[in-house]
Design an enzyme around this catalytic site. Structure first.
Site, PDB file in Angstrom:
ATOM      1  N   CYS A   7      -4.775  -8.104   2.466  1.00  7.05           N
ATOM      2  CA  CYS A   7      -4.004  -6.937   2.020  1.00  7.05           C
ATOM      3  C   CYS A   7      -4.466  -5.642   2.657  1.00  7.05           C
ATOM      4  CB  CYS A   7      -4.065  -6.819   0.498  1.00  7.05           C
ATOM      5  SG  CYS A   7      -5.677  -6.284  -0.153  1.00  7.05           S
ATOM      6  N   HIS A  27      -7.272  -4.357  -4.085  1.00  9.28           N
ATOM      7  CA  HIS A  27      -6.005  -4.832  -3.523  1.00  9.28           C
ATOM      8  C   HIS A  27      -5.111  -3.640  -3.229  1.00  9.28           C
ATOM      9  CE1 HIS A  27      -2.717  -7.451  -2.547  1.00  9.28           C
ATOM     10  NE2 HIS A  27      -1.947  -6.911  -3.477  1.00  9.28           N
ATOM     11  N   ASP A  79       4.501  -4.865  -1.421  1.00  6.80           N
ATOM     12  CA  ASP A  79       3.263  -5.630  -1.235  1.00  6.80           C
ATOM     13  C   ASP A  79       3.585  -6.805  -0.323  1.00  6.80           C
ATOM     14  OD1 ASP A  79       0.950  -7.078  -1.307  1.00  6.80           O
ATOM     15  OD2 ASP A  79       0.785  -7.156  -3.494  1.00  6.80           O
TER      16      ASP A  79
END
Length: 316
Positions: free
Chosen positions: A94, A133, A148
């Site tokens: 990420c 994250h 995302d």
């Protein structure tokens, strides 16, 4: 109008603005568009464009942490990330994928804010303490969306989620919801029952049997790259980190996703009409690693990979 080689149509003004940014940062949006197979108009800052870019990214660029397991250092340097993911046809976790995606959106002109989140840990039965994250919030026509492109496996959203509490937002992997808890937002998903044809994996710890699960929590406090630098180092060096304990490579497909977790290769097929996800799982040999990475994920590593699968809370 100017048509670039990847067939995205750019207005003159947009082209000039991006052209200057390309040479300033030594990164070219057109290379990214080519990498994800984005072949439509890219000067419209609307939800349809955002959805398409988001979907193309997760279908083209793997979520993976293989660098940790082949002696490479992962950095928050955006140029390094661009060269790795775009020019070297790798994936990333990420901190790489969503950093890159945030840069793309800003270059295009989207109103984009970086946020941090804490991933749910089933061992702890709570959200982890580290808000590591990275995700992005995008405002379009006064409405907020969470993007995302780098969570992977069955928790990967394929399109942005509207930031409305409790709204059910069906996608390929199941029904996602964002819940406003007052001091934080929580992302949760209701999925389908797993069906595992190979009896050897019927009780595998990689198979999640929870129909509804929490994925991560976050606040709307804006974050800069500095917030993630120490977390990036910790996640790839801490012996307790998920990422030092498991080698992970995952890519979304039109019918589900593929994943290589340690030496276990899985092809998952979503079958909403039957209320199940079919998990075709098998262990691979060392001789198959290079072939699987190339054929299933289009990844060719420069250094030798050591697959890792110590016990952890990670599931497909």
């Amino acid at each position: 109008m100017i048509r670039c080689k990847v067939s995205c149509v750019l207005s003159e003004e947009y082209y000039k603005r991006c052209h200057n940014l390309h040479f300033t940062n030594r990164m070219d949006l057109r290379e990214y568009f080519k990498r994800i197979g984005f072949h439509v108009s890219c000067d419209k800052l609307d939800l349809a464009t955002l959805k398409l870019i988001h979907r193309q990214h997760v279908m083209s660029i793997p979520f993976e942490n293989l660098s940790i397991h082949c002696g490479e250092r992962i950095t928050m340097d955006l140029e390094v990330i661009f060269n790795k993911v775009v020019r070297s046809s790798r994936g990333g976790w990420c901190l790489e994928n969503n950093s890159l995606f945030g840069w793309v959106l800003r270059q295009m002109g989207f109103n984009t804010t970086t946020l941090s989140s804490r991933v749910f840990n089933s061992f702890l039965n709570d959200f982890g303490p580290l808000d590591s994250h990275l995700i992005n919030k995008v405002i379009i026509d006064g409405k907020a969306y969470i993007t995302d492109v780098s969570f992977g496996v069955s928790s990967q959203v394929r399109e942005p989620l509207e930031l409305i509490s409790g709204k059910e937002q069906p996608q390929a992997a199941g029904v996602f919801r964002l819940i406003d808890k007052g001091d934080m937002w929580v992302l949760e998903k209701t999925g389908r029952k797993p069906k595992v044809p190979n009896p050897e994996f019927a009780t595998s710890s990689l198979v999640s049997r929870k129909e509804t699960k929490q994925i991560y929590c976050f606040t709307l406090e804006p974050r800069g790259v500095d917030h993630f630098v120490d977390k990036c180092h910790r996640l790839q060096t801490d012996p307790a980190s998920l990422f030092t304990n498991k080698s992970i490579c995952s890519l979304q497909t039109p019918t589900g996703f593929r994943a290589l977790i340690g030496k276990t290769y899985s092809e998952v097929t979503f079958k909403p009409e039957e209320g199940v996800d079919v998990l075709d799982m098998r262990d691979i040999s060392d001789d198959e690693i290079e072939e699987i990475l190339m054929e299933k994920f289009s990844i060719k590593l420069q250094n030798k990979l050591k697959l890792m699968s110590n016990k952890s809370w990670y599931t497909l």
